[in-house]
Scaffold this active site. Sequence first.
Site, PDB file in Angstrom:
ATOM      1  N   ASP A 198       0.841  -1.195   0.000  1.00  0.00           N
ATOM      2  CA  ASP A 198       0.000   0.000   0.000  1.00  0.00           C
ATOM      3  C   ASP A 198       0.887   1.260   0.000  1.00  0.00           C
ATOM      4  OD1 ASP A 198      -2.816   0.900   0.286  1.00  0.00           O
ATOM      5  OD2 ASP A 198      -2.122   1.794   2.158  1.00  0.00           O
ATOM      6  N   GLU A 246      14.633 -15.500   0.072  1.00  0.00           N
ATOM      7  CA  GLU A 246      15.073 -16.613   0.931  1.00  0.00           C
ATOM      8  C   GLU A 246      14.075 -17.767   0.880  1.00  0.00           C
ATOM      9  OE1 GLU A 246      15.442 -15.340   4.982  1.00  0.00           O
ATOM     10  OE2 GLU A 246      16.704 -13.641   4.407  1.00  0.00           O
TER      11      GLU A 246
HETATM   12  C1  NOJ Z   1      -4.436   2.965  -0.965  1.00  0.00           C
HETATM   13  C2  NOJ Z   1      -5.563   1.996  -0.907  1.00  0.00           C
HETATM   14  O1  NOJ Z   1      -5.749   1.397  -2.167  1.00  0.00           O
HETATM   15  C3  NOJ Z   1      -6.780   2.770  -0.450  1.00  0.00           C
HETATM   16  O2  NOJ Z   1      -7.952   2.024  -0.548  1.00  0.00           O
HETATM   17  C4  NOJ Z   1      -6.534   3.212   0.956  1.00  0.00           C
HETATM   18  O3  NOJ Z   1      -7.614   4.021   1.385  1.00  0.00           O
HETATM   19  C5  NOJ Z   1      -5.238   4.027   1.084  1.00  0.00           C
HETATM   20  N1  NOJ Z   1      -4.154   3.432   0.360  1.00  0.00           N
HETATM   21  C6  NOJ Z   1      -4.830   4.146   2.527  1.00  0.00           C
HETATM   22  O4  NOJ Z   1      -4.325   2.947   3.010  1.00  0.00           O
END
Ligand code: NOJ
Length: 519
Positions: A198, A246
């Site tokens: 993310d 690994e």
């Molecule tokens: C990107 C994610 O795809 C989204 O859904 C989320 O709200 C934000 N990052 C925060 O984690």
Amino acid sequence: MSEWWRSAVFYEIYVRSFADADGDGIGDLEGIRSRLPYLRELGVGAVWLTPFYPSPGADHGYDVADYVDVDPLFGSLADFGALVADAHGLGLRIVLDIVPNHTSSEHPWFRNAIADPEHADRARYMFRPGRNGGPPNGWTSAFGGPAWTLDEKTGDYYLHFFTPEQPDLDWHNETVQRDFEDVLRFWLDRGVDGFRIDVAHALFKDQDLPEMVEPVPRTWNGDWLVALDQPELHSLYRRWRKLADEYSGERMYVGEIVLADQNTVARYVRPDELQLAFNFAFLNEAWDAESMRPMIDRTRTALDAVGASATWVLENHDVMRLPTRYGGGEDGRRRARAAALLLLALPGAVFLYAGQELGLEEAAIPDELRQDPIFLRTLGERTGRDGCRVPIPWTGEAPGFGFTTGSPWLPVPASWADVSVTAQELEDGSSLALHRRALALRGESEALRMGSFVWLESPAGALVFARAAAGETVVCAVNVEAEPFELPDGDLLLASELGGSRELPPGSAIWLRREEKRR
Ligand code: NOJ
């Protein structure tokens, strides 16, 4: 090494919205397990699951309170084990969503940090003194409002790229770095095939907290983009790559790198860093051949230069559904079908989002039922992402549509009875049938998966290219907005529209096969 990810088709499951086994109206791991045969039949190779960790749900799971467990809403670690085992038994890989940029404000680390300013856990977060009676700088949150929230006890502020319930970790803190390696190992030991990272370009912030110099670029985190994409990220990802290497079984990473310049994105997928990065530049293109063609070229040139595979993405849980983005109604649906043939013929990995194969449109949701923090924090100024997160209609029976025996967490439009999985399974020309056929052909054709790529001559407003390998050439012709044009030579493999005309109308696409390799 097979480097399976290079041409894999990934399928993103928004866990809350896929299939609900226990009738509470919210999707869960058991629900997903029961639908694995559907995914196998669809023909995808890997499944990306959005976060299912314990979470208060301020951002529906992207606010993690414990990185090494399953939220009871979605099941248990035992359910997760069963899901991985069944998926692997069917030849499907499982990719988890890891959320390292921020925790939930309910994570024990943040609770400690707030309860006791002297606590060592405070250094894991970005607490900073205010300036001129206000926050440390003028950054705004990607979800509306300031990116800083006051800690009343001390008068300092903490940073949150997203909601105040998602405090950003300080990745310059070595304990944070060490702990995340344990998190990765925890899941790798449980057999996961990889991670989607993310906001992977955002973990380290420029410690000087620089303000953006105008003009602000049109991105969702525009006003502090200048503080992201830090050099430290590359050594972090090199360490993460070594860690994954690994393990046997070619574990992989795909980064959510929300940067427009493909040359910058390419730096994250150098041979010893992440394997893949989402191609947001492609996703953000309009249905316009004259801008898509150079975008495809820019992507390929940038990624070829580092020996990485491109990715092709048109939908995910953060953006409006494709048929709606492409104009809506019949035109939008036709264009989305044509785009599916484009997507699955381009060289590289493909990401599909659950429901994309059904051609689902963005669902209208009454304001009082909207749940996305973007809608709530901007007081409705931005409608947010609920419209692309509505549960999957498996059957035509309202209100649960085969998704749940209860009441779905977001209402499923009545009209979706006509586009349910069962309805589309009975229809030769359905979007589901098209996707199944395209994925099967891609599975059989080395040309489509790994073949060379060359543009062929085409009228303005069209995209025509050939993929070739092992004596087979597949031509993909997409009429985006050109006058109907005569098709190149070749035997029909698949068309986005039924009917057998030699002319390709606007908003349609076709795959043709040629026996011999030609240019
Ligand atoms: C990107 C994610 O795809 C989204 O859904 C989320 O709200 C934000 N990052 C925060 O984690």
